[in-house]
Write an enzyme that holds these catalytic residues in place. Structure first.
Site, PDB file in Angstrom:
ATOM      1  CG  ASP A 172      45.897  80.659  68.561  1.00 50.22           C
ATOM      2  OD1 ASP A 172      46.352  81.462  67.731  1.00 50.22           O
ATOM      3  OD2 ASP A 172      46.277  80.595  69.744  1.00 50.22           O
ATOM      4  CG  HIS A 230      42.651  77.089  69.682  1.00 53.40           C
ATOM      5  ND1 HIS A 230      43.917  76.565  69.529  1.00 53.40           N
ATOM      6  CD2 HIS A 230      42.761  78.071  70.623  1.00 53.40           C
ATOM      7  CE1 HIS A 230      44.744  77.186  70.343  1.00 53.40           C
ATOM      8  NE2 HIS A 230      44.073  78.096  71.027  1.00 53.40           N
ATOM      9  CG  ASP A 284      48.419  83.631  73.398  1.00 52.74           C
ATOM     10  OD1 ASP A 284      47.405  83.189  73.944  1.00 52.74           O
ATOM     11  OD2 ASP A 284      48.957  83.076  72.415  1.00 52.74           O
ATOM     12  CG  HIS A 285      45.041  85.304  70.941  1.00 50.24           C
ATOM     13  ND1 HIS A 285      45.187  85.363  69.569  1.00 50.24           N
ATOM     14  CD2 HIS A 285      45.747  84.206  71.339  1.00 50.24           C
ATOM     15  CE1 HIS A 285      45.942  84.352  69.160  1.00 50.24           C
ATOM     16  NE2 HIS A 285      46.295  83.638  70.214  1.00 50.24           N
ATOM     17  CG  HIS A 289      41.257  82.329  70.953  1.00 51.83           C
ATOM     18  ND1 HIS A 289      42.075  82.851  69.980  1.00 51.83           N
ATOM     19  CD2 HIS A 289      42.068  81.570  71.754  1.00 51.83           C
ATOM     20  CE1 HIS A 289      43.307  82.435  70.164  1.00 51.83           C
ATOM     21  NE2 HIS A 289      43.348  81.669  71.245  1.00 51.83           N
ATOM     22  CG  HIS A 330      44.148  80.607  74.786  1.00 52.67           C
ATOM     23  ND1 HIS A 330      44.116  79.674  73.778  1.00 52.67           N
ATOM     24  CD2 HIS A 330      44.090  79.900  75.950  1.00 52.67           C
ATOM     25  CE1 HIS A 330      44.049  78.448  74.295  1.00 52.67           C
ATOM     26  NE2 HIS A 330      44.037  78.571  75.615  1.00 52.67           N
ATOM     27  CG  HIS A 358      49.897  82.086  67.314  1.00 56.46           C
ATOM     28  ND1 HIS A 358      50.117  80.773  67.678  1.00 56.46           N
ATOM     29  CD2 HIS A 358      49.289  82.670  68.379  1.00 56.46           C
ATOM     30  CE1 HIS A 358      49.665  80.581  68.911  1.00 56.46           C
ATOM     31  NE2 HIS A 358      49.171  81.718  69.357  1.00 56.46           N
TER      32      HIS A 358
END
Length: 280
Positions: free
Chosen positions: A170, A147, A63-64, A59, A61, A240
């Site tokens: 997530d 999520h 941090d990904h 996805h 976000h 995570h």
């Protein structure tokens, strides 16, 4: 190999990196998510960047996906010239187009000055949804997980005739994930400690708004264990992690939180952790 095991985009001195993993399966090398630090993590894992093959983004976000462009660019500067396929949810192509635009000066200059191939010619972005991803020689499928407020977020299952690895992405506690992961050898599932949420809220000062987001969008460790148990997963790997780098929380807290909810082996993720099929 878990390259980055921290939940969220922030980094702290001496702490773990945000989310990224390396999976070698079915003769393919798969990078799953590209949080900050993925390039360094791959290099330190002994990966030759110019042999980059498949990248999967669960996805959008930060941090990904934050280091997706820099990973490919760095691989290109080390000699990458073979096809790379990036699988990501809707919006991934726009990210890649924007990254190329931001680096156009450097890319065009290196092509003209150093004789490099044009990365725009051999990097392909495939935007996927729920279901099979259509890879030859390796069965990969996606399940939309919950999520919020992100709607395009997918668990990923990688399967060969003798090995199956599932990444939860997530997600809040999502029972359909157990069916998706049924019988897998390794379930890599995100996890959160309730006491850790209290501490994070206290430190950040964001109050109940942050607490609501975390509780609505992520999975508490006992629930991750319940998913693994319902799936009949042979091994559970917690990843995570929230919190991952706060003083006062360590492996015994994660094991205590999952005790009684899953009878199989549980591994607490850490940057650089390597699991092999022979060990299952």
């Amino acid at each position: 190999m878990l390259l980055g095991t921290k939940g969220g985009p922030a980094i702290r001195p001496g702490g773990p990196s945000p989310t990224s993993s390396l999976l070698e399966i079915g003769g393919r090398r798969c990078v799953i998510d590209c949080g900050l630090g993925v390039t360094r993590g791959l290099v330190e894992a002994g990966v030759t960047l110019k042999e980059l093959d498949l990248i999967f983004i669960t996805h959008l976000h930060s941090d990904h996906i934050l280091e997706l462009g820099p990973l490919i660019h760095t691989a290109w500067t080390t000699g990458l010239k073979t096809p790379v396929t990036v699988f990501g949810p809707s919006g991934t192509a726009a990210y890649w187009t924007g990254f190329l635009a931001s680096m156009r000066y450097d890319i065009d200059l290196r092509i003209a000055d150093e004789g490099r191939p044009d990365p725009r010619d051999f990097v392909t972005v495939v935007e996927y949804g729920e279901g099979p991803l259509g890879l030859e020689g390796l069965e990969v499928s996606a399940l939309r997980v919950k999520h919020p407020p992100v709607t395009e977020c997918f668990a990923l299952k990688f399967r060969t005739p003798d090995w199956c690895v599932v990444f939860s992405a997530d997600t809040t506690y999502f029972p359909p994930l157990a069916g998706f992961a049924s019988g897998c050898d390794v379930l890599v599932h995100e996890a959160m400690l309730a006491d850790g949420v209290d501490k994070i809220v206290e430190i950040t000062g964001n109050g109940e708004r942050l607490r609501t987001h975390l509780m609505d969008s992520h999975t508490l460790a006992p629930d991750a264990a319940r998913i693994a148990s319902a799936a009949g997963a042979k091994q559970l790997v917690l990843n995570h992690l929230i919190p991952a780098d706060l003083p006062g929380f360590d492996e015994k807290d994660w094991l205590a939180a999952t005790r009684g909810h899953y009878a199989g082996p549980i591994t607490i993720g850490r940057d650089g952790l390597t699991l092999t099929r022979s060990a299952q």
